[in-house]
Design a protein around this motif. Structure first.
Motif, PDB file in Angstrom:
ATOM      1  N   CYS A 102     -35.197   6.045   4.887  1.00 39.60           N
ATOM      2  CA  CYS A 102     -34.742   4.652   4.742  1.00 39.60           C
ATOM      3  C   CYS A 102     -35.763   3.658   5.295  1.00 39.60           C
ATOM      4  O   CYS A 102     -35.612   2.458   5.115  1.00 39.60           O
ATOM      5  N   CYS A 132     -30.418  11.097  10.146  1.00 43.30           N
ATOM      6  CA  CYS A 132     -30.699   9.702  10.498  1.00 43.30           C
ATOM      7  C   CYS A 132     -29.360   8.978  10.493  1.00 43.30           C
ATOM      8  O   CYS A 132     -28.572   9.139   9.570  1.00 43.30           O
ATOM      9  N   CYS A 154     -29.257   6.232   7.280  1.00 42.83           N
ATOM     10  CA  CYS A 154     -29.184   6.654   5.870  1.00 42.83           C
ATOM     11  C   CYS A 154     -28.510   8.017   5.714  1.00 42.83           C
ATOM     12  O   CYS A 154     -28.315   8.463   4.591  1.00 42.83           O
ATOM     13  N   CYS A 210     -37.747   6.086  10.134  1.00 44.10           N
ATOM     14  CA  CYS A 210     -37.171   7.147   9.289  1.00 44.10           C
ATOM     15  C   CYS A 210     -37.976   7.229   7.992  1.00 44.10           C
ATOM     16  O   CYS A 210     -38.241   6.214   7.363  1.00 44.10           O
TER      17      CYS A 210
HETATM   18 ZN   LIG Z   1     -32.912   6.918   7.605  1.00 42.14          ZN
END
Ligand SMILES: [Zn+2]
Ligand SMILES: [Zn+2]
Length: 493
Positions: free
Chosen positions: A463, A482, A485, A460
């Protein structure tokens, strides 16, 4: 006989000023405040009139004075009136009066004191140099009104990261208290980001103690973010048996938490009993009887809630009649040395042979075929990243890069990640490498390489957590975000 007296003064062409002051004084003595104020107004003694009206709480009359007699040159008097209005809670009068001021700083301060954010932000729009002065009290006000998320944003904008961190800590702890573990996880993620930000702003940290403290805090927040994120699923499973989490994910998740709990102190409200219960139930369902037995044995050592005892006793008895094995698909071949690991290693989330820490998917907590490596100590981050991005004549496969026979594998020593020299960095396929960038000179960037270049792994952007491409895409398709996060994300591949 004031009328007669003033006529006499007029006839003699004398100055009426002294007479009127005497008249006002006698009105004051008679407690006739309004009349006295009017007389003072007539003489132009506004200060006296303001004090009389202000002290007597005649706000409407005082505002009338402001409107009729005061202009921007009476700055001190205007401020005096505003003070009276504020004292009596007449904020609308205070704000209207403040508009007569030409001095922006004073005007802004009055808006801030009156918590008139709309007017304050208007000043901020015209004079950006006042932004900081507005953001901090606004952040405080938001925090006082339980709007912590917004408060945190304004503290950061006001350049007060310490206050932002204070609010975040409070939010995280509150979410834990309310069993809102996924939210707590988000706050711990933000906390770890803020720590990095704070560190990156300190160009030369003189006290290494401070730096080390911050770095260890960063580690704590990172692991707490993962633990609470994971525990949310376990907690939901125990309290609501109709969980959406697939059993394999749940088993991995419970294992991840349990291994942490067996070796560290419990983070607040993460229950070992709940985690073991979840693991026992799910592992039985998946025919992982060895893991299931392990979970029941641990459960029997804990003081259990009364209503659970019979179920646990029964479960423990039933599993004893099953073979003491876990199905092969749940065993974990080590990404580095190839040793087949049992599903659960109670000591740590590492290979039992070479001690490499397993990198887990932040969604399913499954072990990913990723190996962390570090560049040789004399290679800077910039050079390393340049080497990794450049295109050599031929990429080496990750297997060749590692030269496994030469790796220093021993479980006696503390594990050290493989070190890559310039040549290895150059030959590594950029498609197989992931870089966790911290953009902070005090926190080293982290490098990971896929054990097998065909493995579909996604990191990601926000994060910097890893996922299997399949589970990432599934999550993003459903929620557009995601899962770790909760930031809006795009499908990979
Ligand atoms: Zn993330
Ligand atoms: Zn190994």
């Amino acid at each position: 006989m004031w009328d007669a007296a003033s006529q006499l003064v007029q006839e003699n062409n004398d100055d009426p000023h002294d007479l009127l002051k005497k008249k006002a004084q006698s009105q004051v003595d008679r407690n006739d405040v309004l009349a006295a104020a009017t007389t003072y107004e007539e003489v132009g003694e506004y200060s006296q009139a303001i004090d009389l009206l202000g002290a007597g709480g005649w706000d409407d009359r005082l505002y009338n004075l402001v409107e009729t007699y005061l202009t921007e040159k009476h700055e001190k008097l205007i401020i005096k009136c505003i003070e009276y209005f504020k004292k009596h809670g007449k904020m609308n009068y205070a704000v209207e009066t403040a508009k007569k001021l030409s001095n922006v700083t004073t005007l802004l301060q009055i808006y801030l004191d009156a918590q008139n954010w709309e007017e304050a932000f208007k000043i901020g729009d015209s004079f950006p140099q006042y932004h900081e002065q507005i953001y901090l009290p606004y952040g405080n006000w938001l925090a006082m009104n339980d709007r912590y998320d917004e408060a945190q944003e304004y503290y950061t904008k006001a350049g007060r990261p310490e206050d932002a961190i204070k609010v975040l800590k409070f939010l995280a702890s509150n979410s834990v208290t309310q069993n809102s573990f996924k939210r707590a996880a988000c706050y711990y993620q933000s906390l770890s980001r803020d720590i990095v930000l704070q560190l990156s702003e300190k160009t030369n940290i003189s006290q290494t103690l401070d730096k080390n403290e911050q770095l260890s805090l960063l580690k704590t927040y990172q692991i707490y973010a993962k633990l609470y994120y994971a525990y949310d699923k376990v907690y939901k499973f125990v309290n609501d048996p109709f969980t959406m989490t697939p059993p394999e994910h749940l088993m991995n998740t419970a294992k991840f938490i349990l291994v942490y709990l067996l070796n560290n102190t419990n983070p607040r409200k993460i229950s070992k009993t709940f985690t073991l219960y979840c693991l026992a139930k799910i592992s039985f369902k998946l025919k992982c009887f060895k893991t299931c037995r392990f979970a029941y044995e641990k459960l029997m050592q804990i003081q259990l809630p009364l209503e659970w005892r019979d179920t646990i006793d029964l479960g423990a008895m039933v599993v004893r009649s099953k073979p003491m094995t876990d199905p092969e698909q749940f065993l974990i071949p080590c990404v580095l040395c190839g040793t087949v690991n049992p599903f659960i290693n109670p000591k740590e989330n590492r290979c039992v042979n070479c001690c490499i820490p397993f990198i887990l998917s932040a969604h399913s907590f499954e072990v990913l075929p990723l190996i962390q490596f570090v560049p040789l100590s004399n290679i800077s981050n910039d050079e390393c990243q340049k080497l990794l991005q450049s295109e050599p004549a031929l990429y080496s496969t990750p297997q060749n890069l590692f030269n496994f026979s030469e790796l220093d594998i021993s479980n006696d020593k503390p594990y050290k990640p493989p070190i890559f020299n310039r040549e290895q960095l150059l030959q590594a396929d950029p498609q197989s490498v992931f870089i966790r960038k911290y953009k902070c000179s005090h926190v080293p960037d982290e490098y990971y390489i896929k054990r097998d270049s065909s493995a579909n792994i996604v990191m990601c952007d926000n994060c910097q957590q890893f996922f299997y491409e399949e589970e990432w895409n599934y999550q993003v398709l459903i929620t557009g975000r995601c899962s770790f996060c909760t930031i809006e994300s795009k499908i990979a591949g």
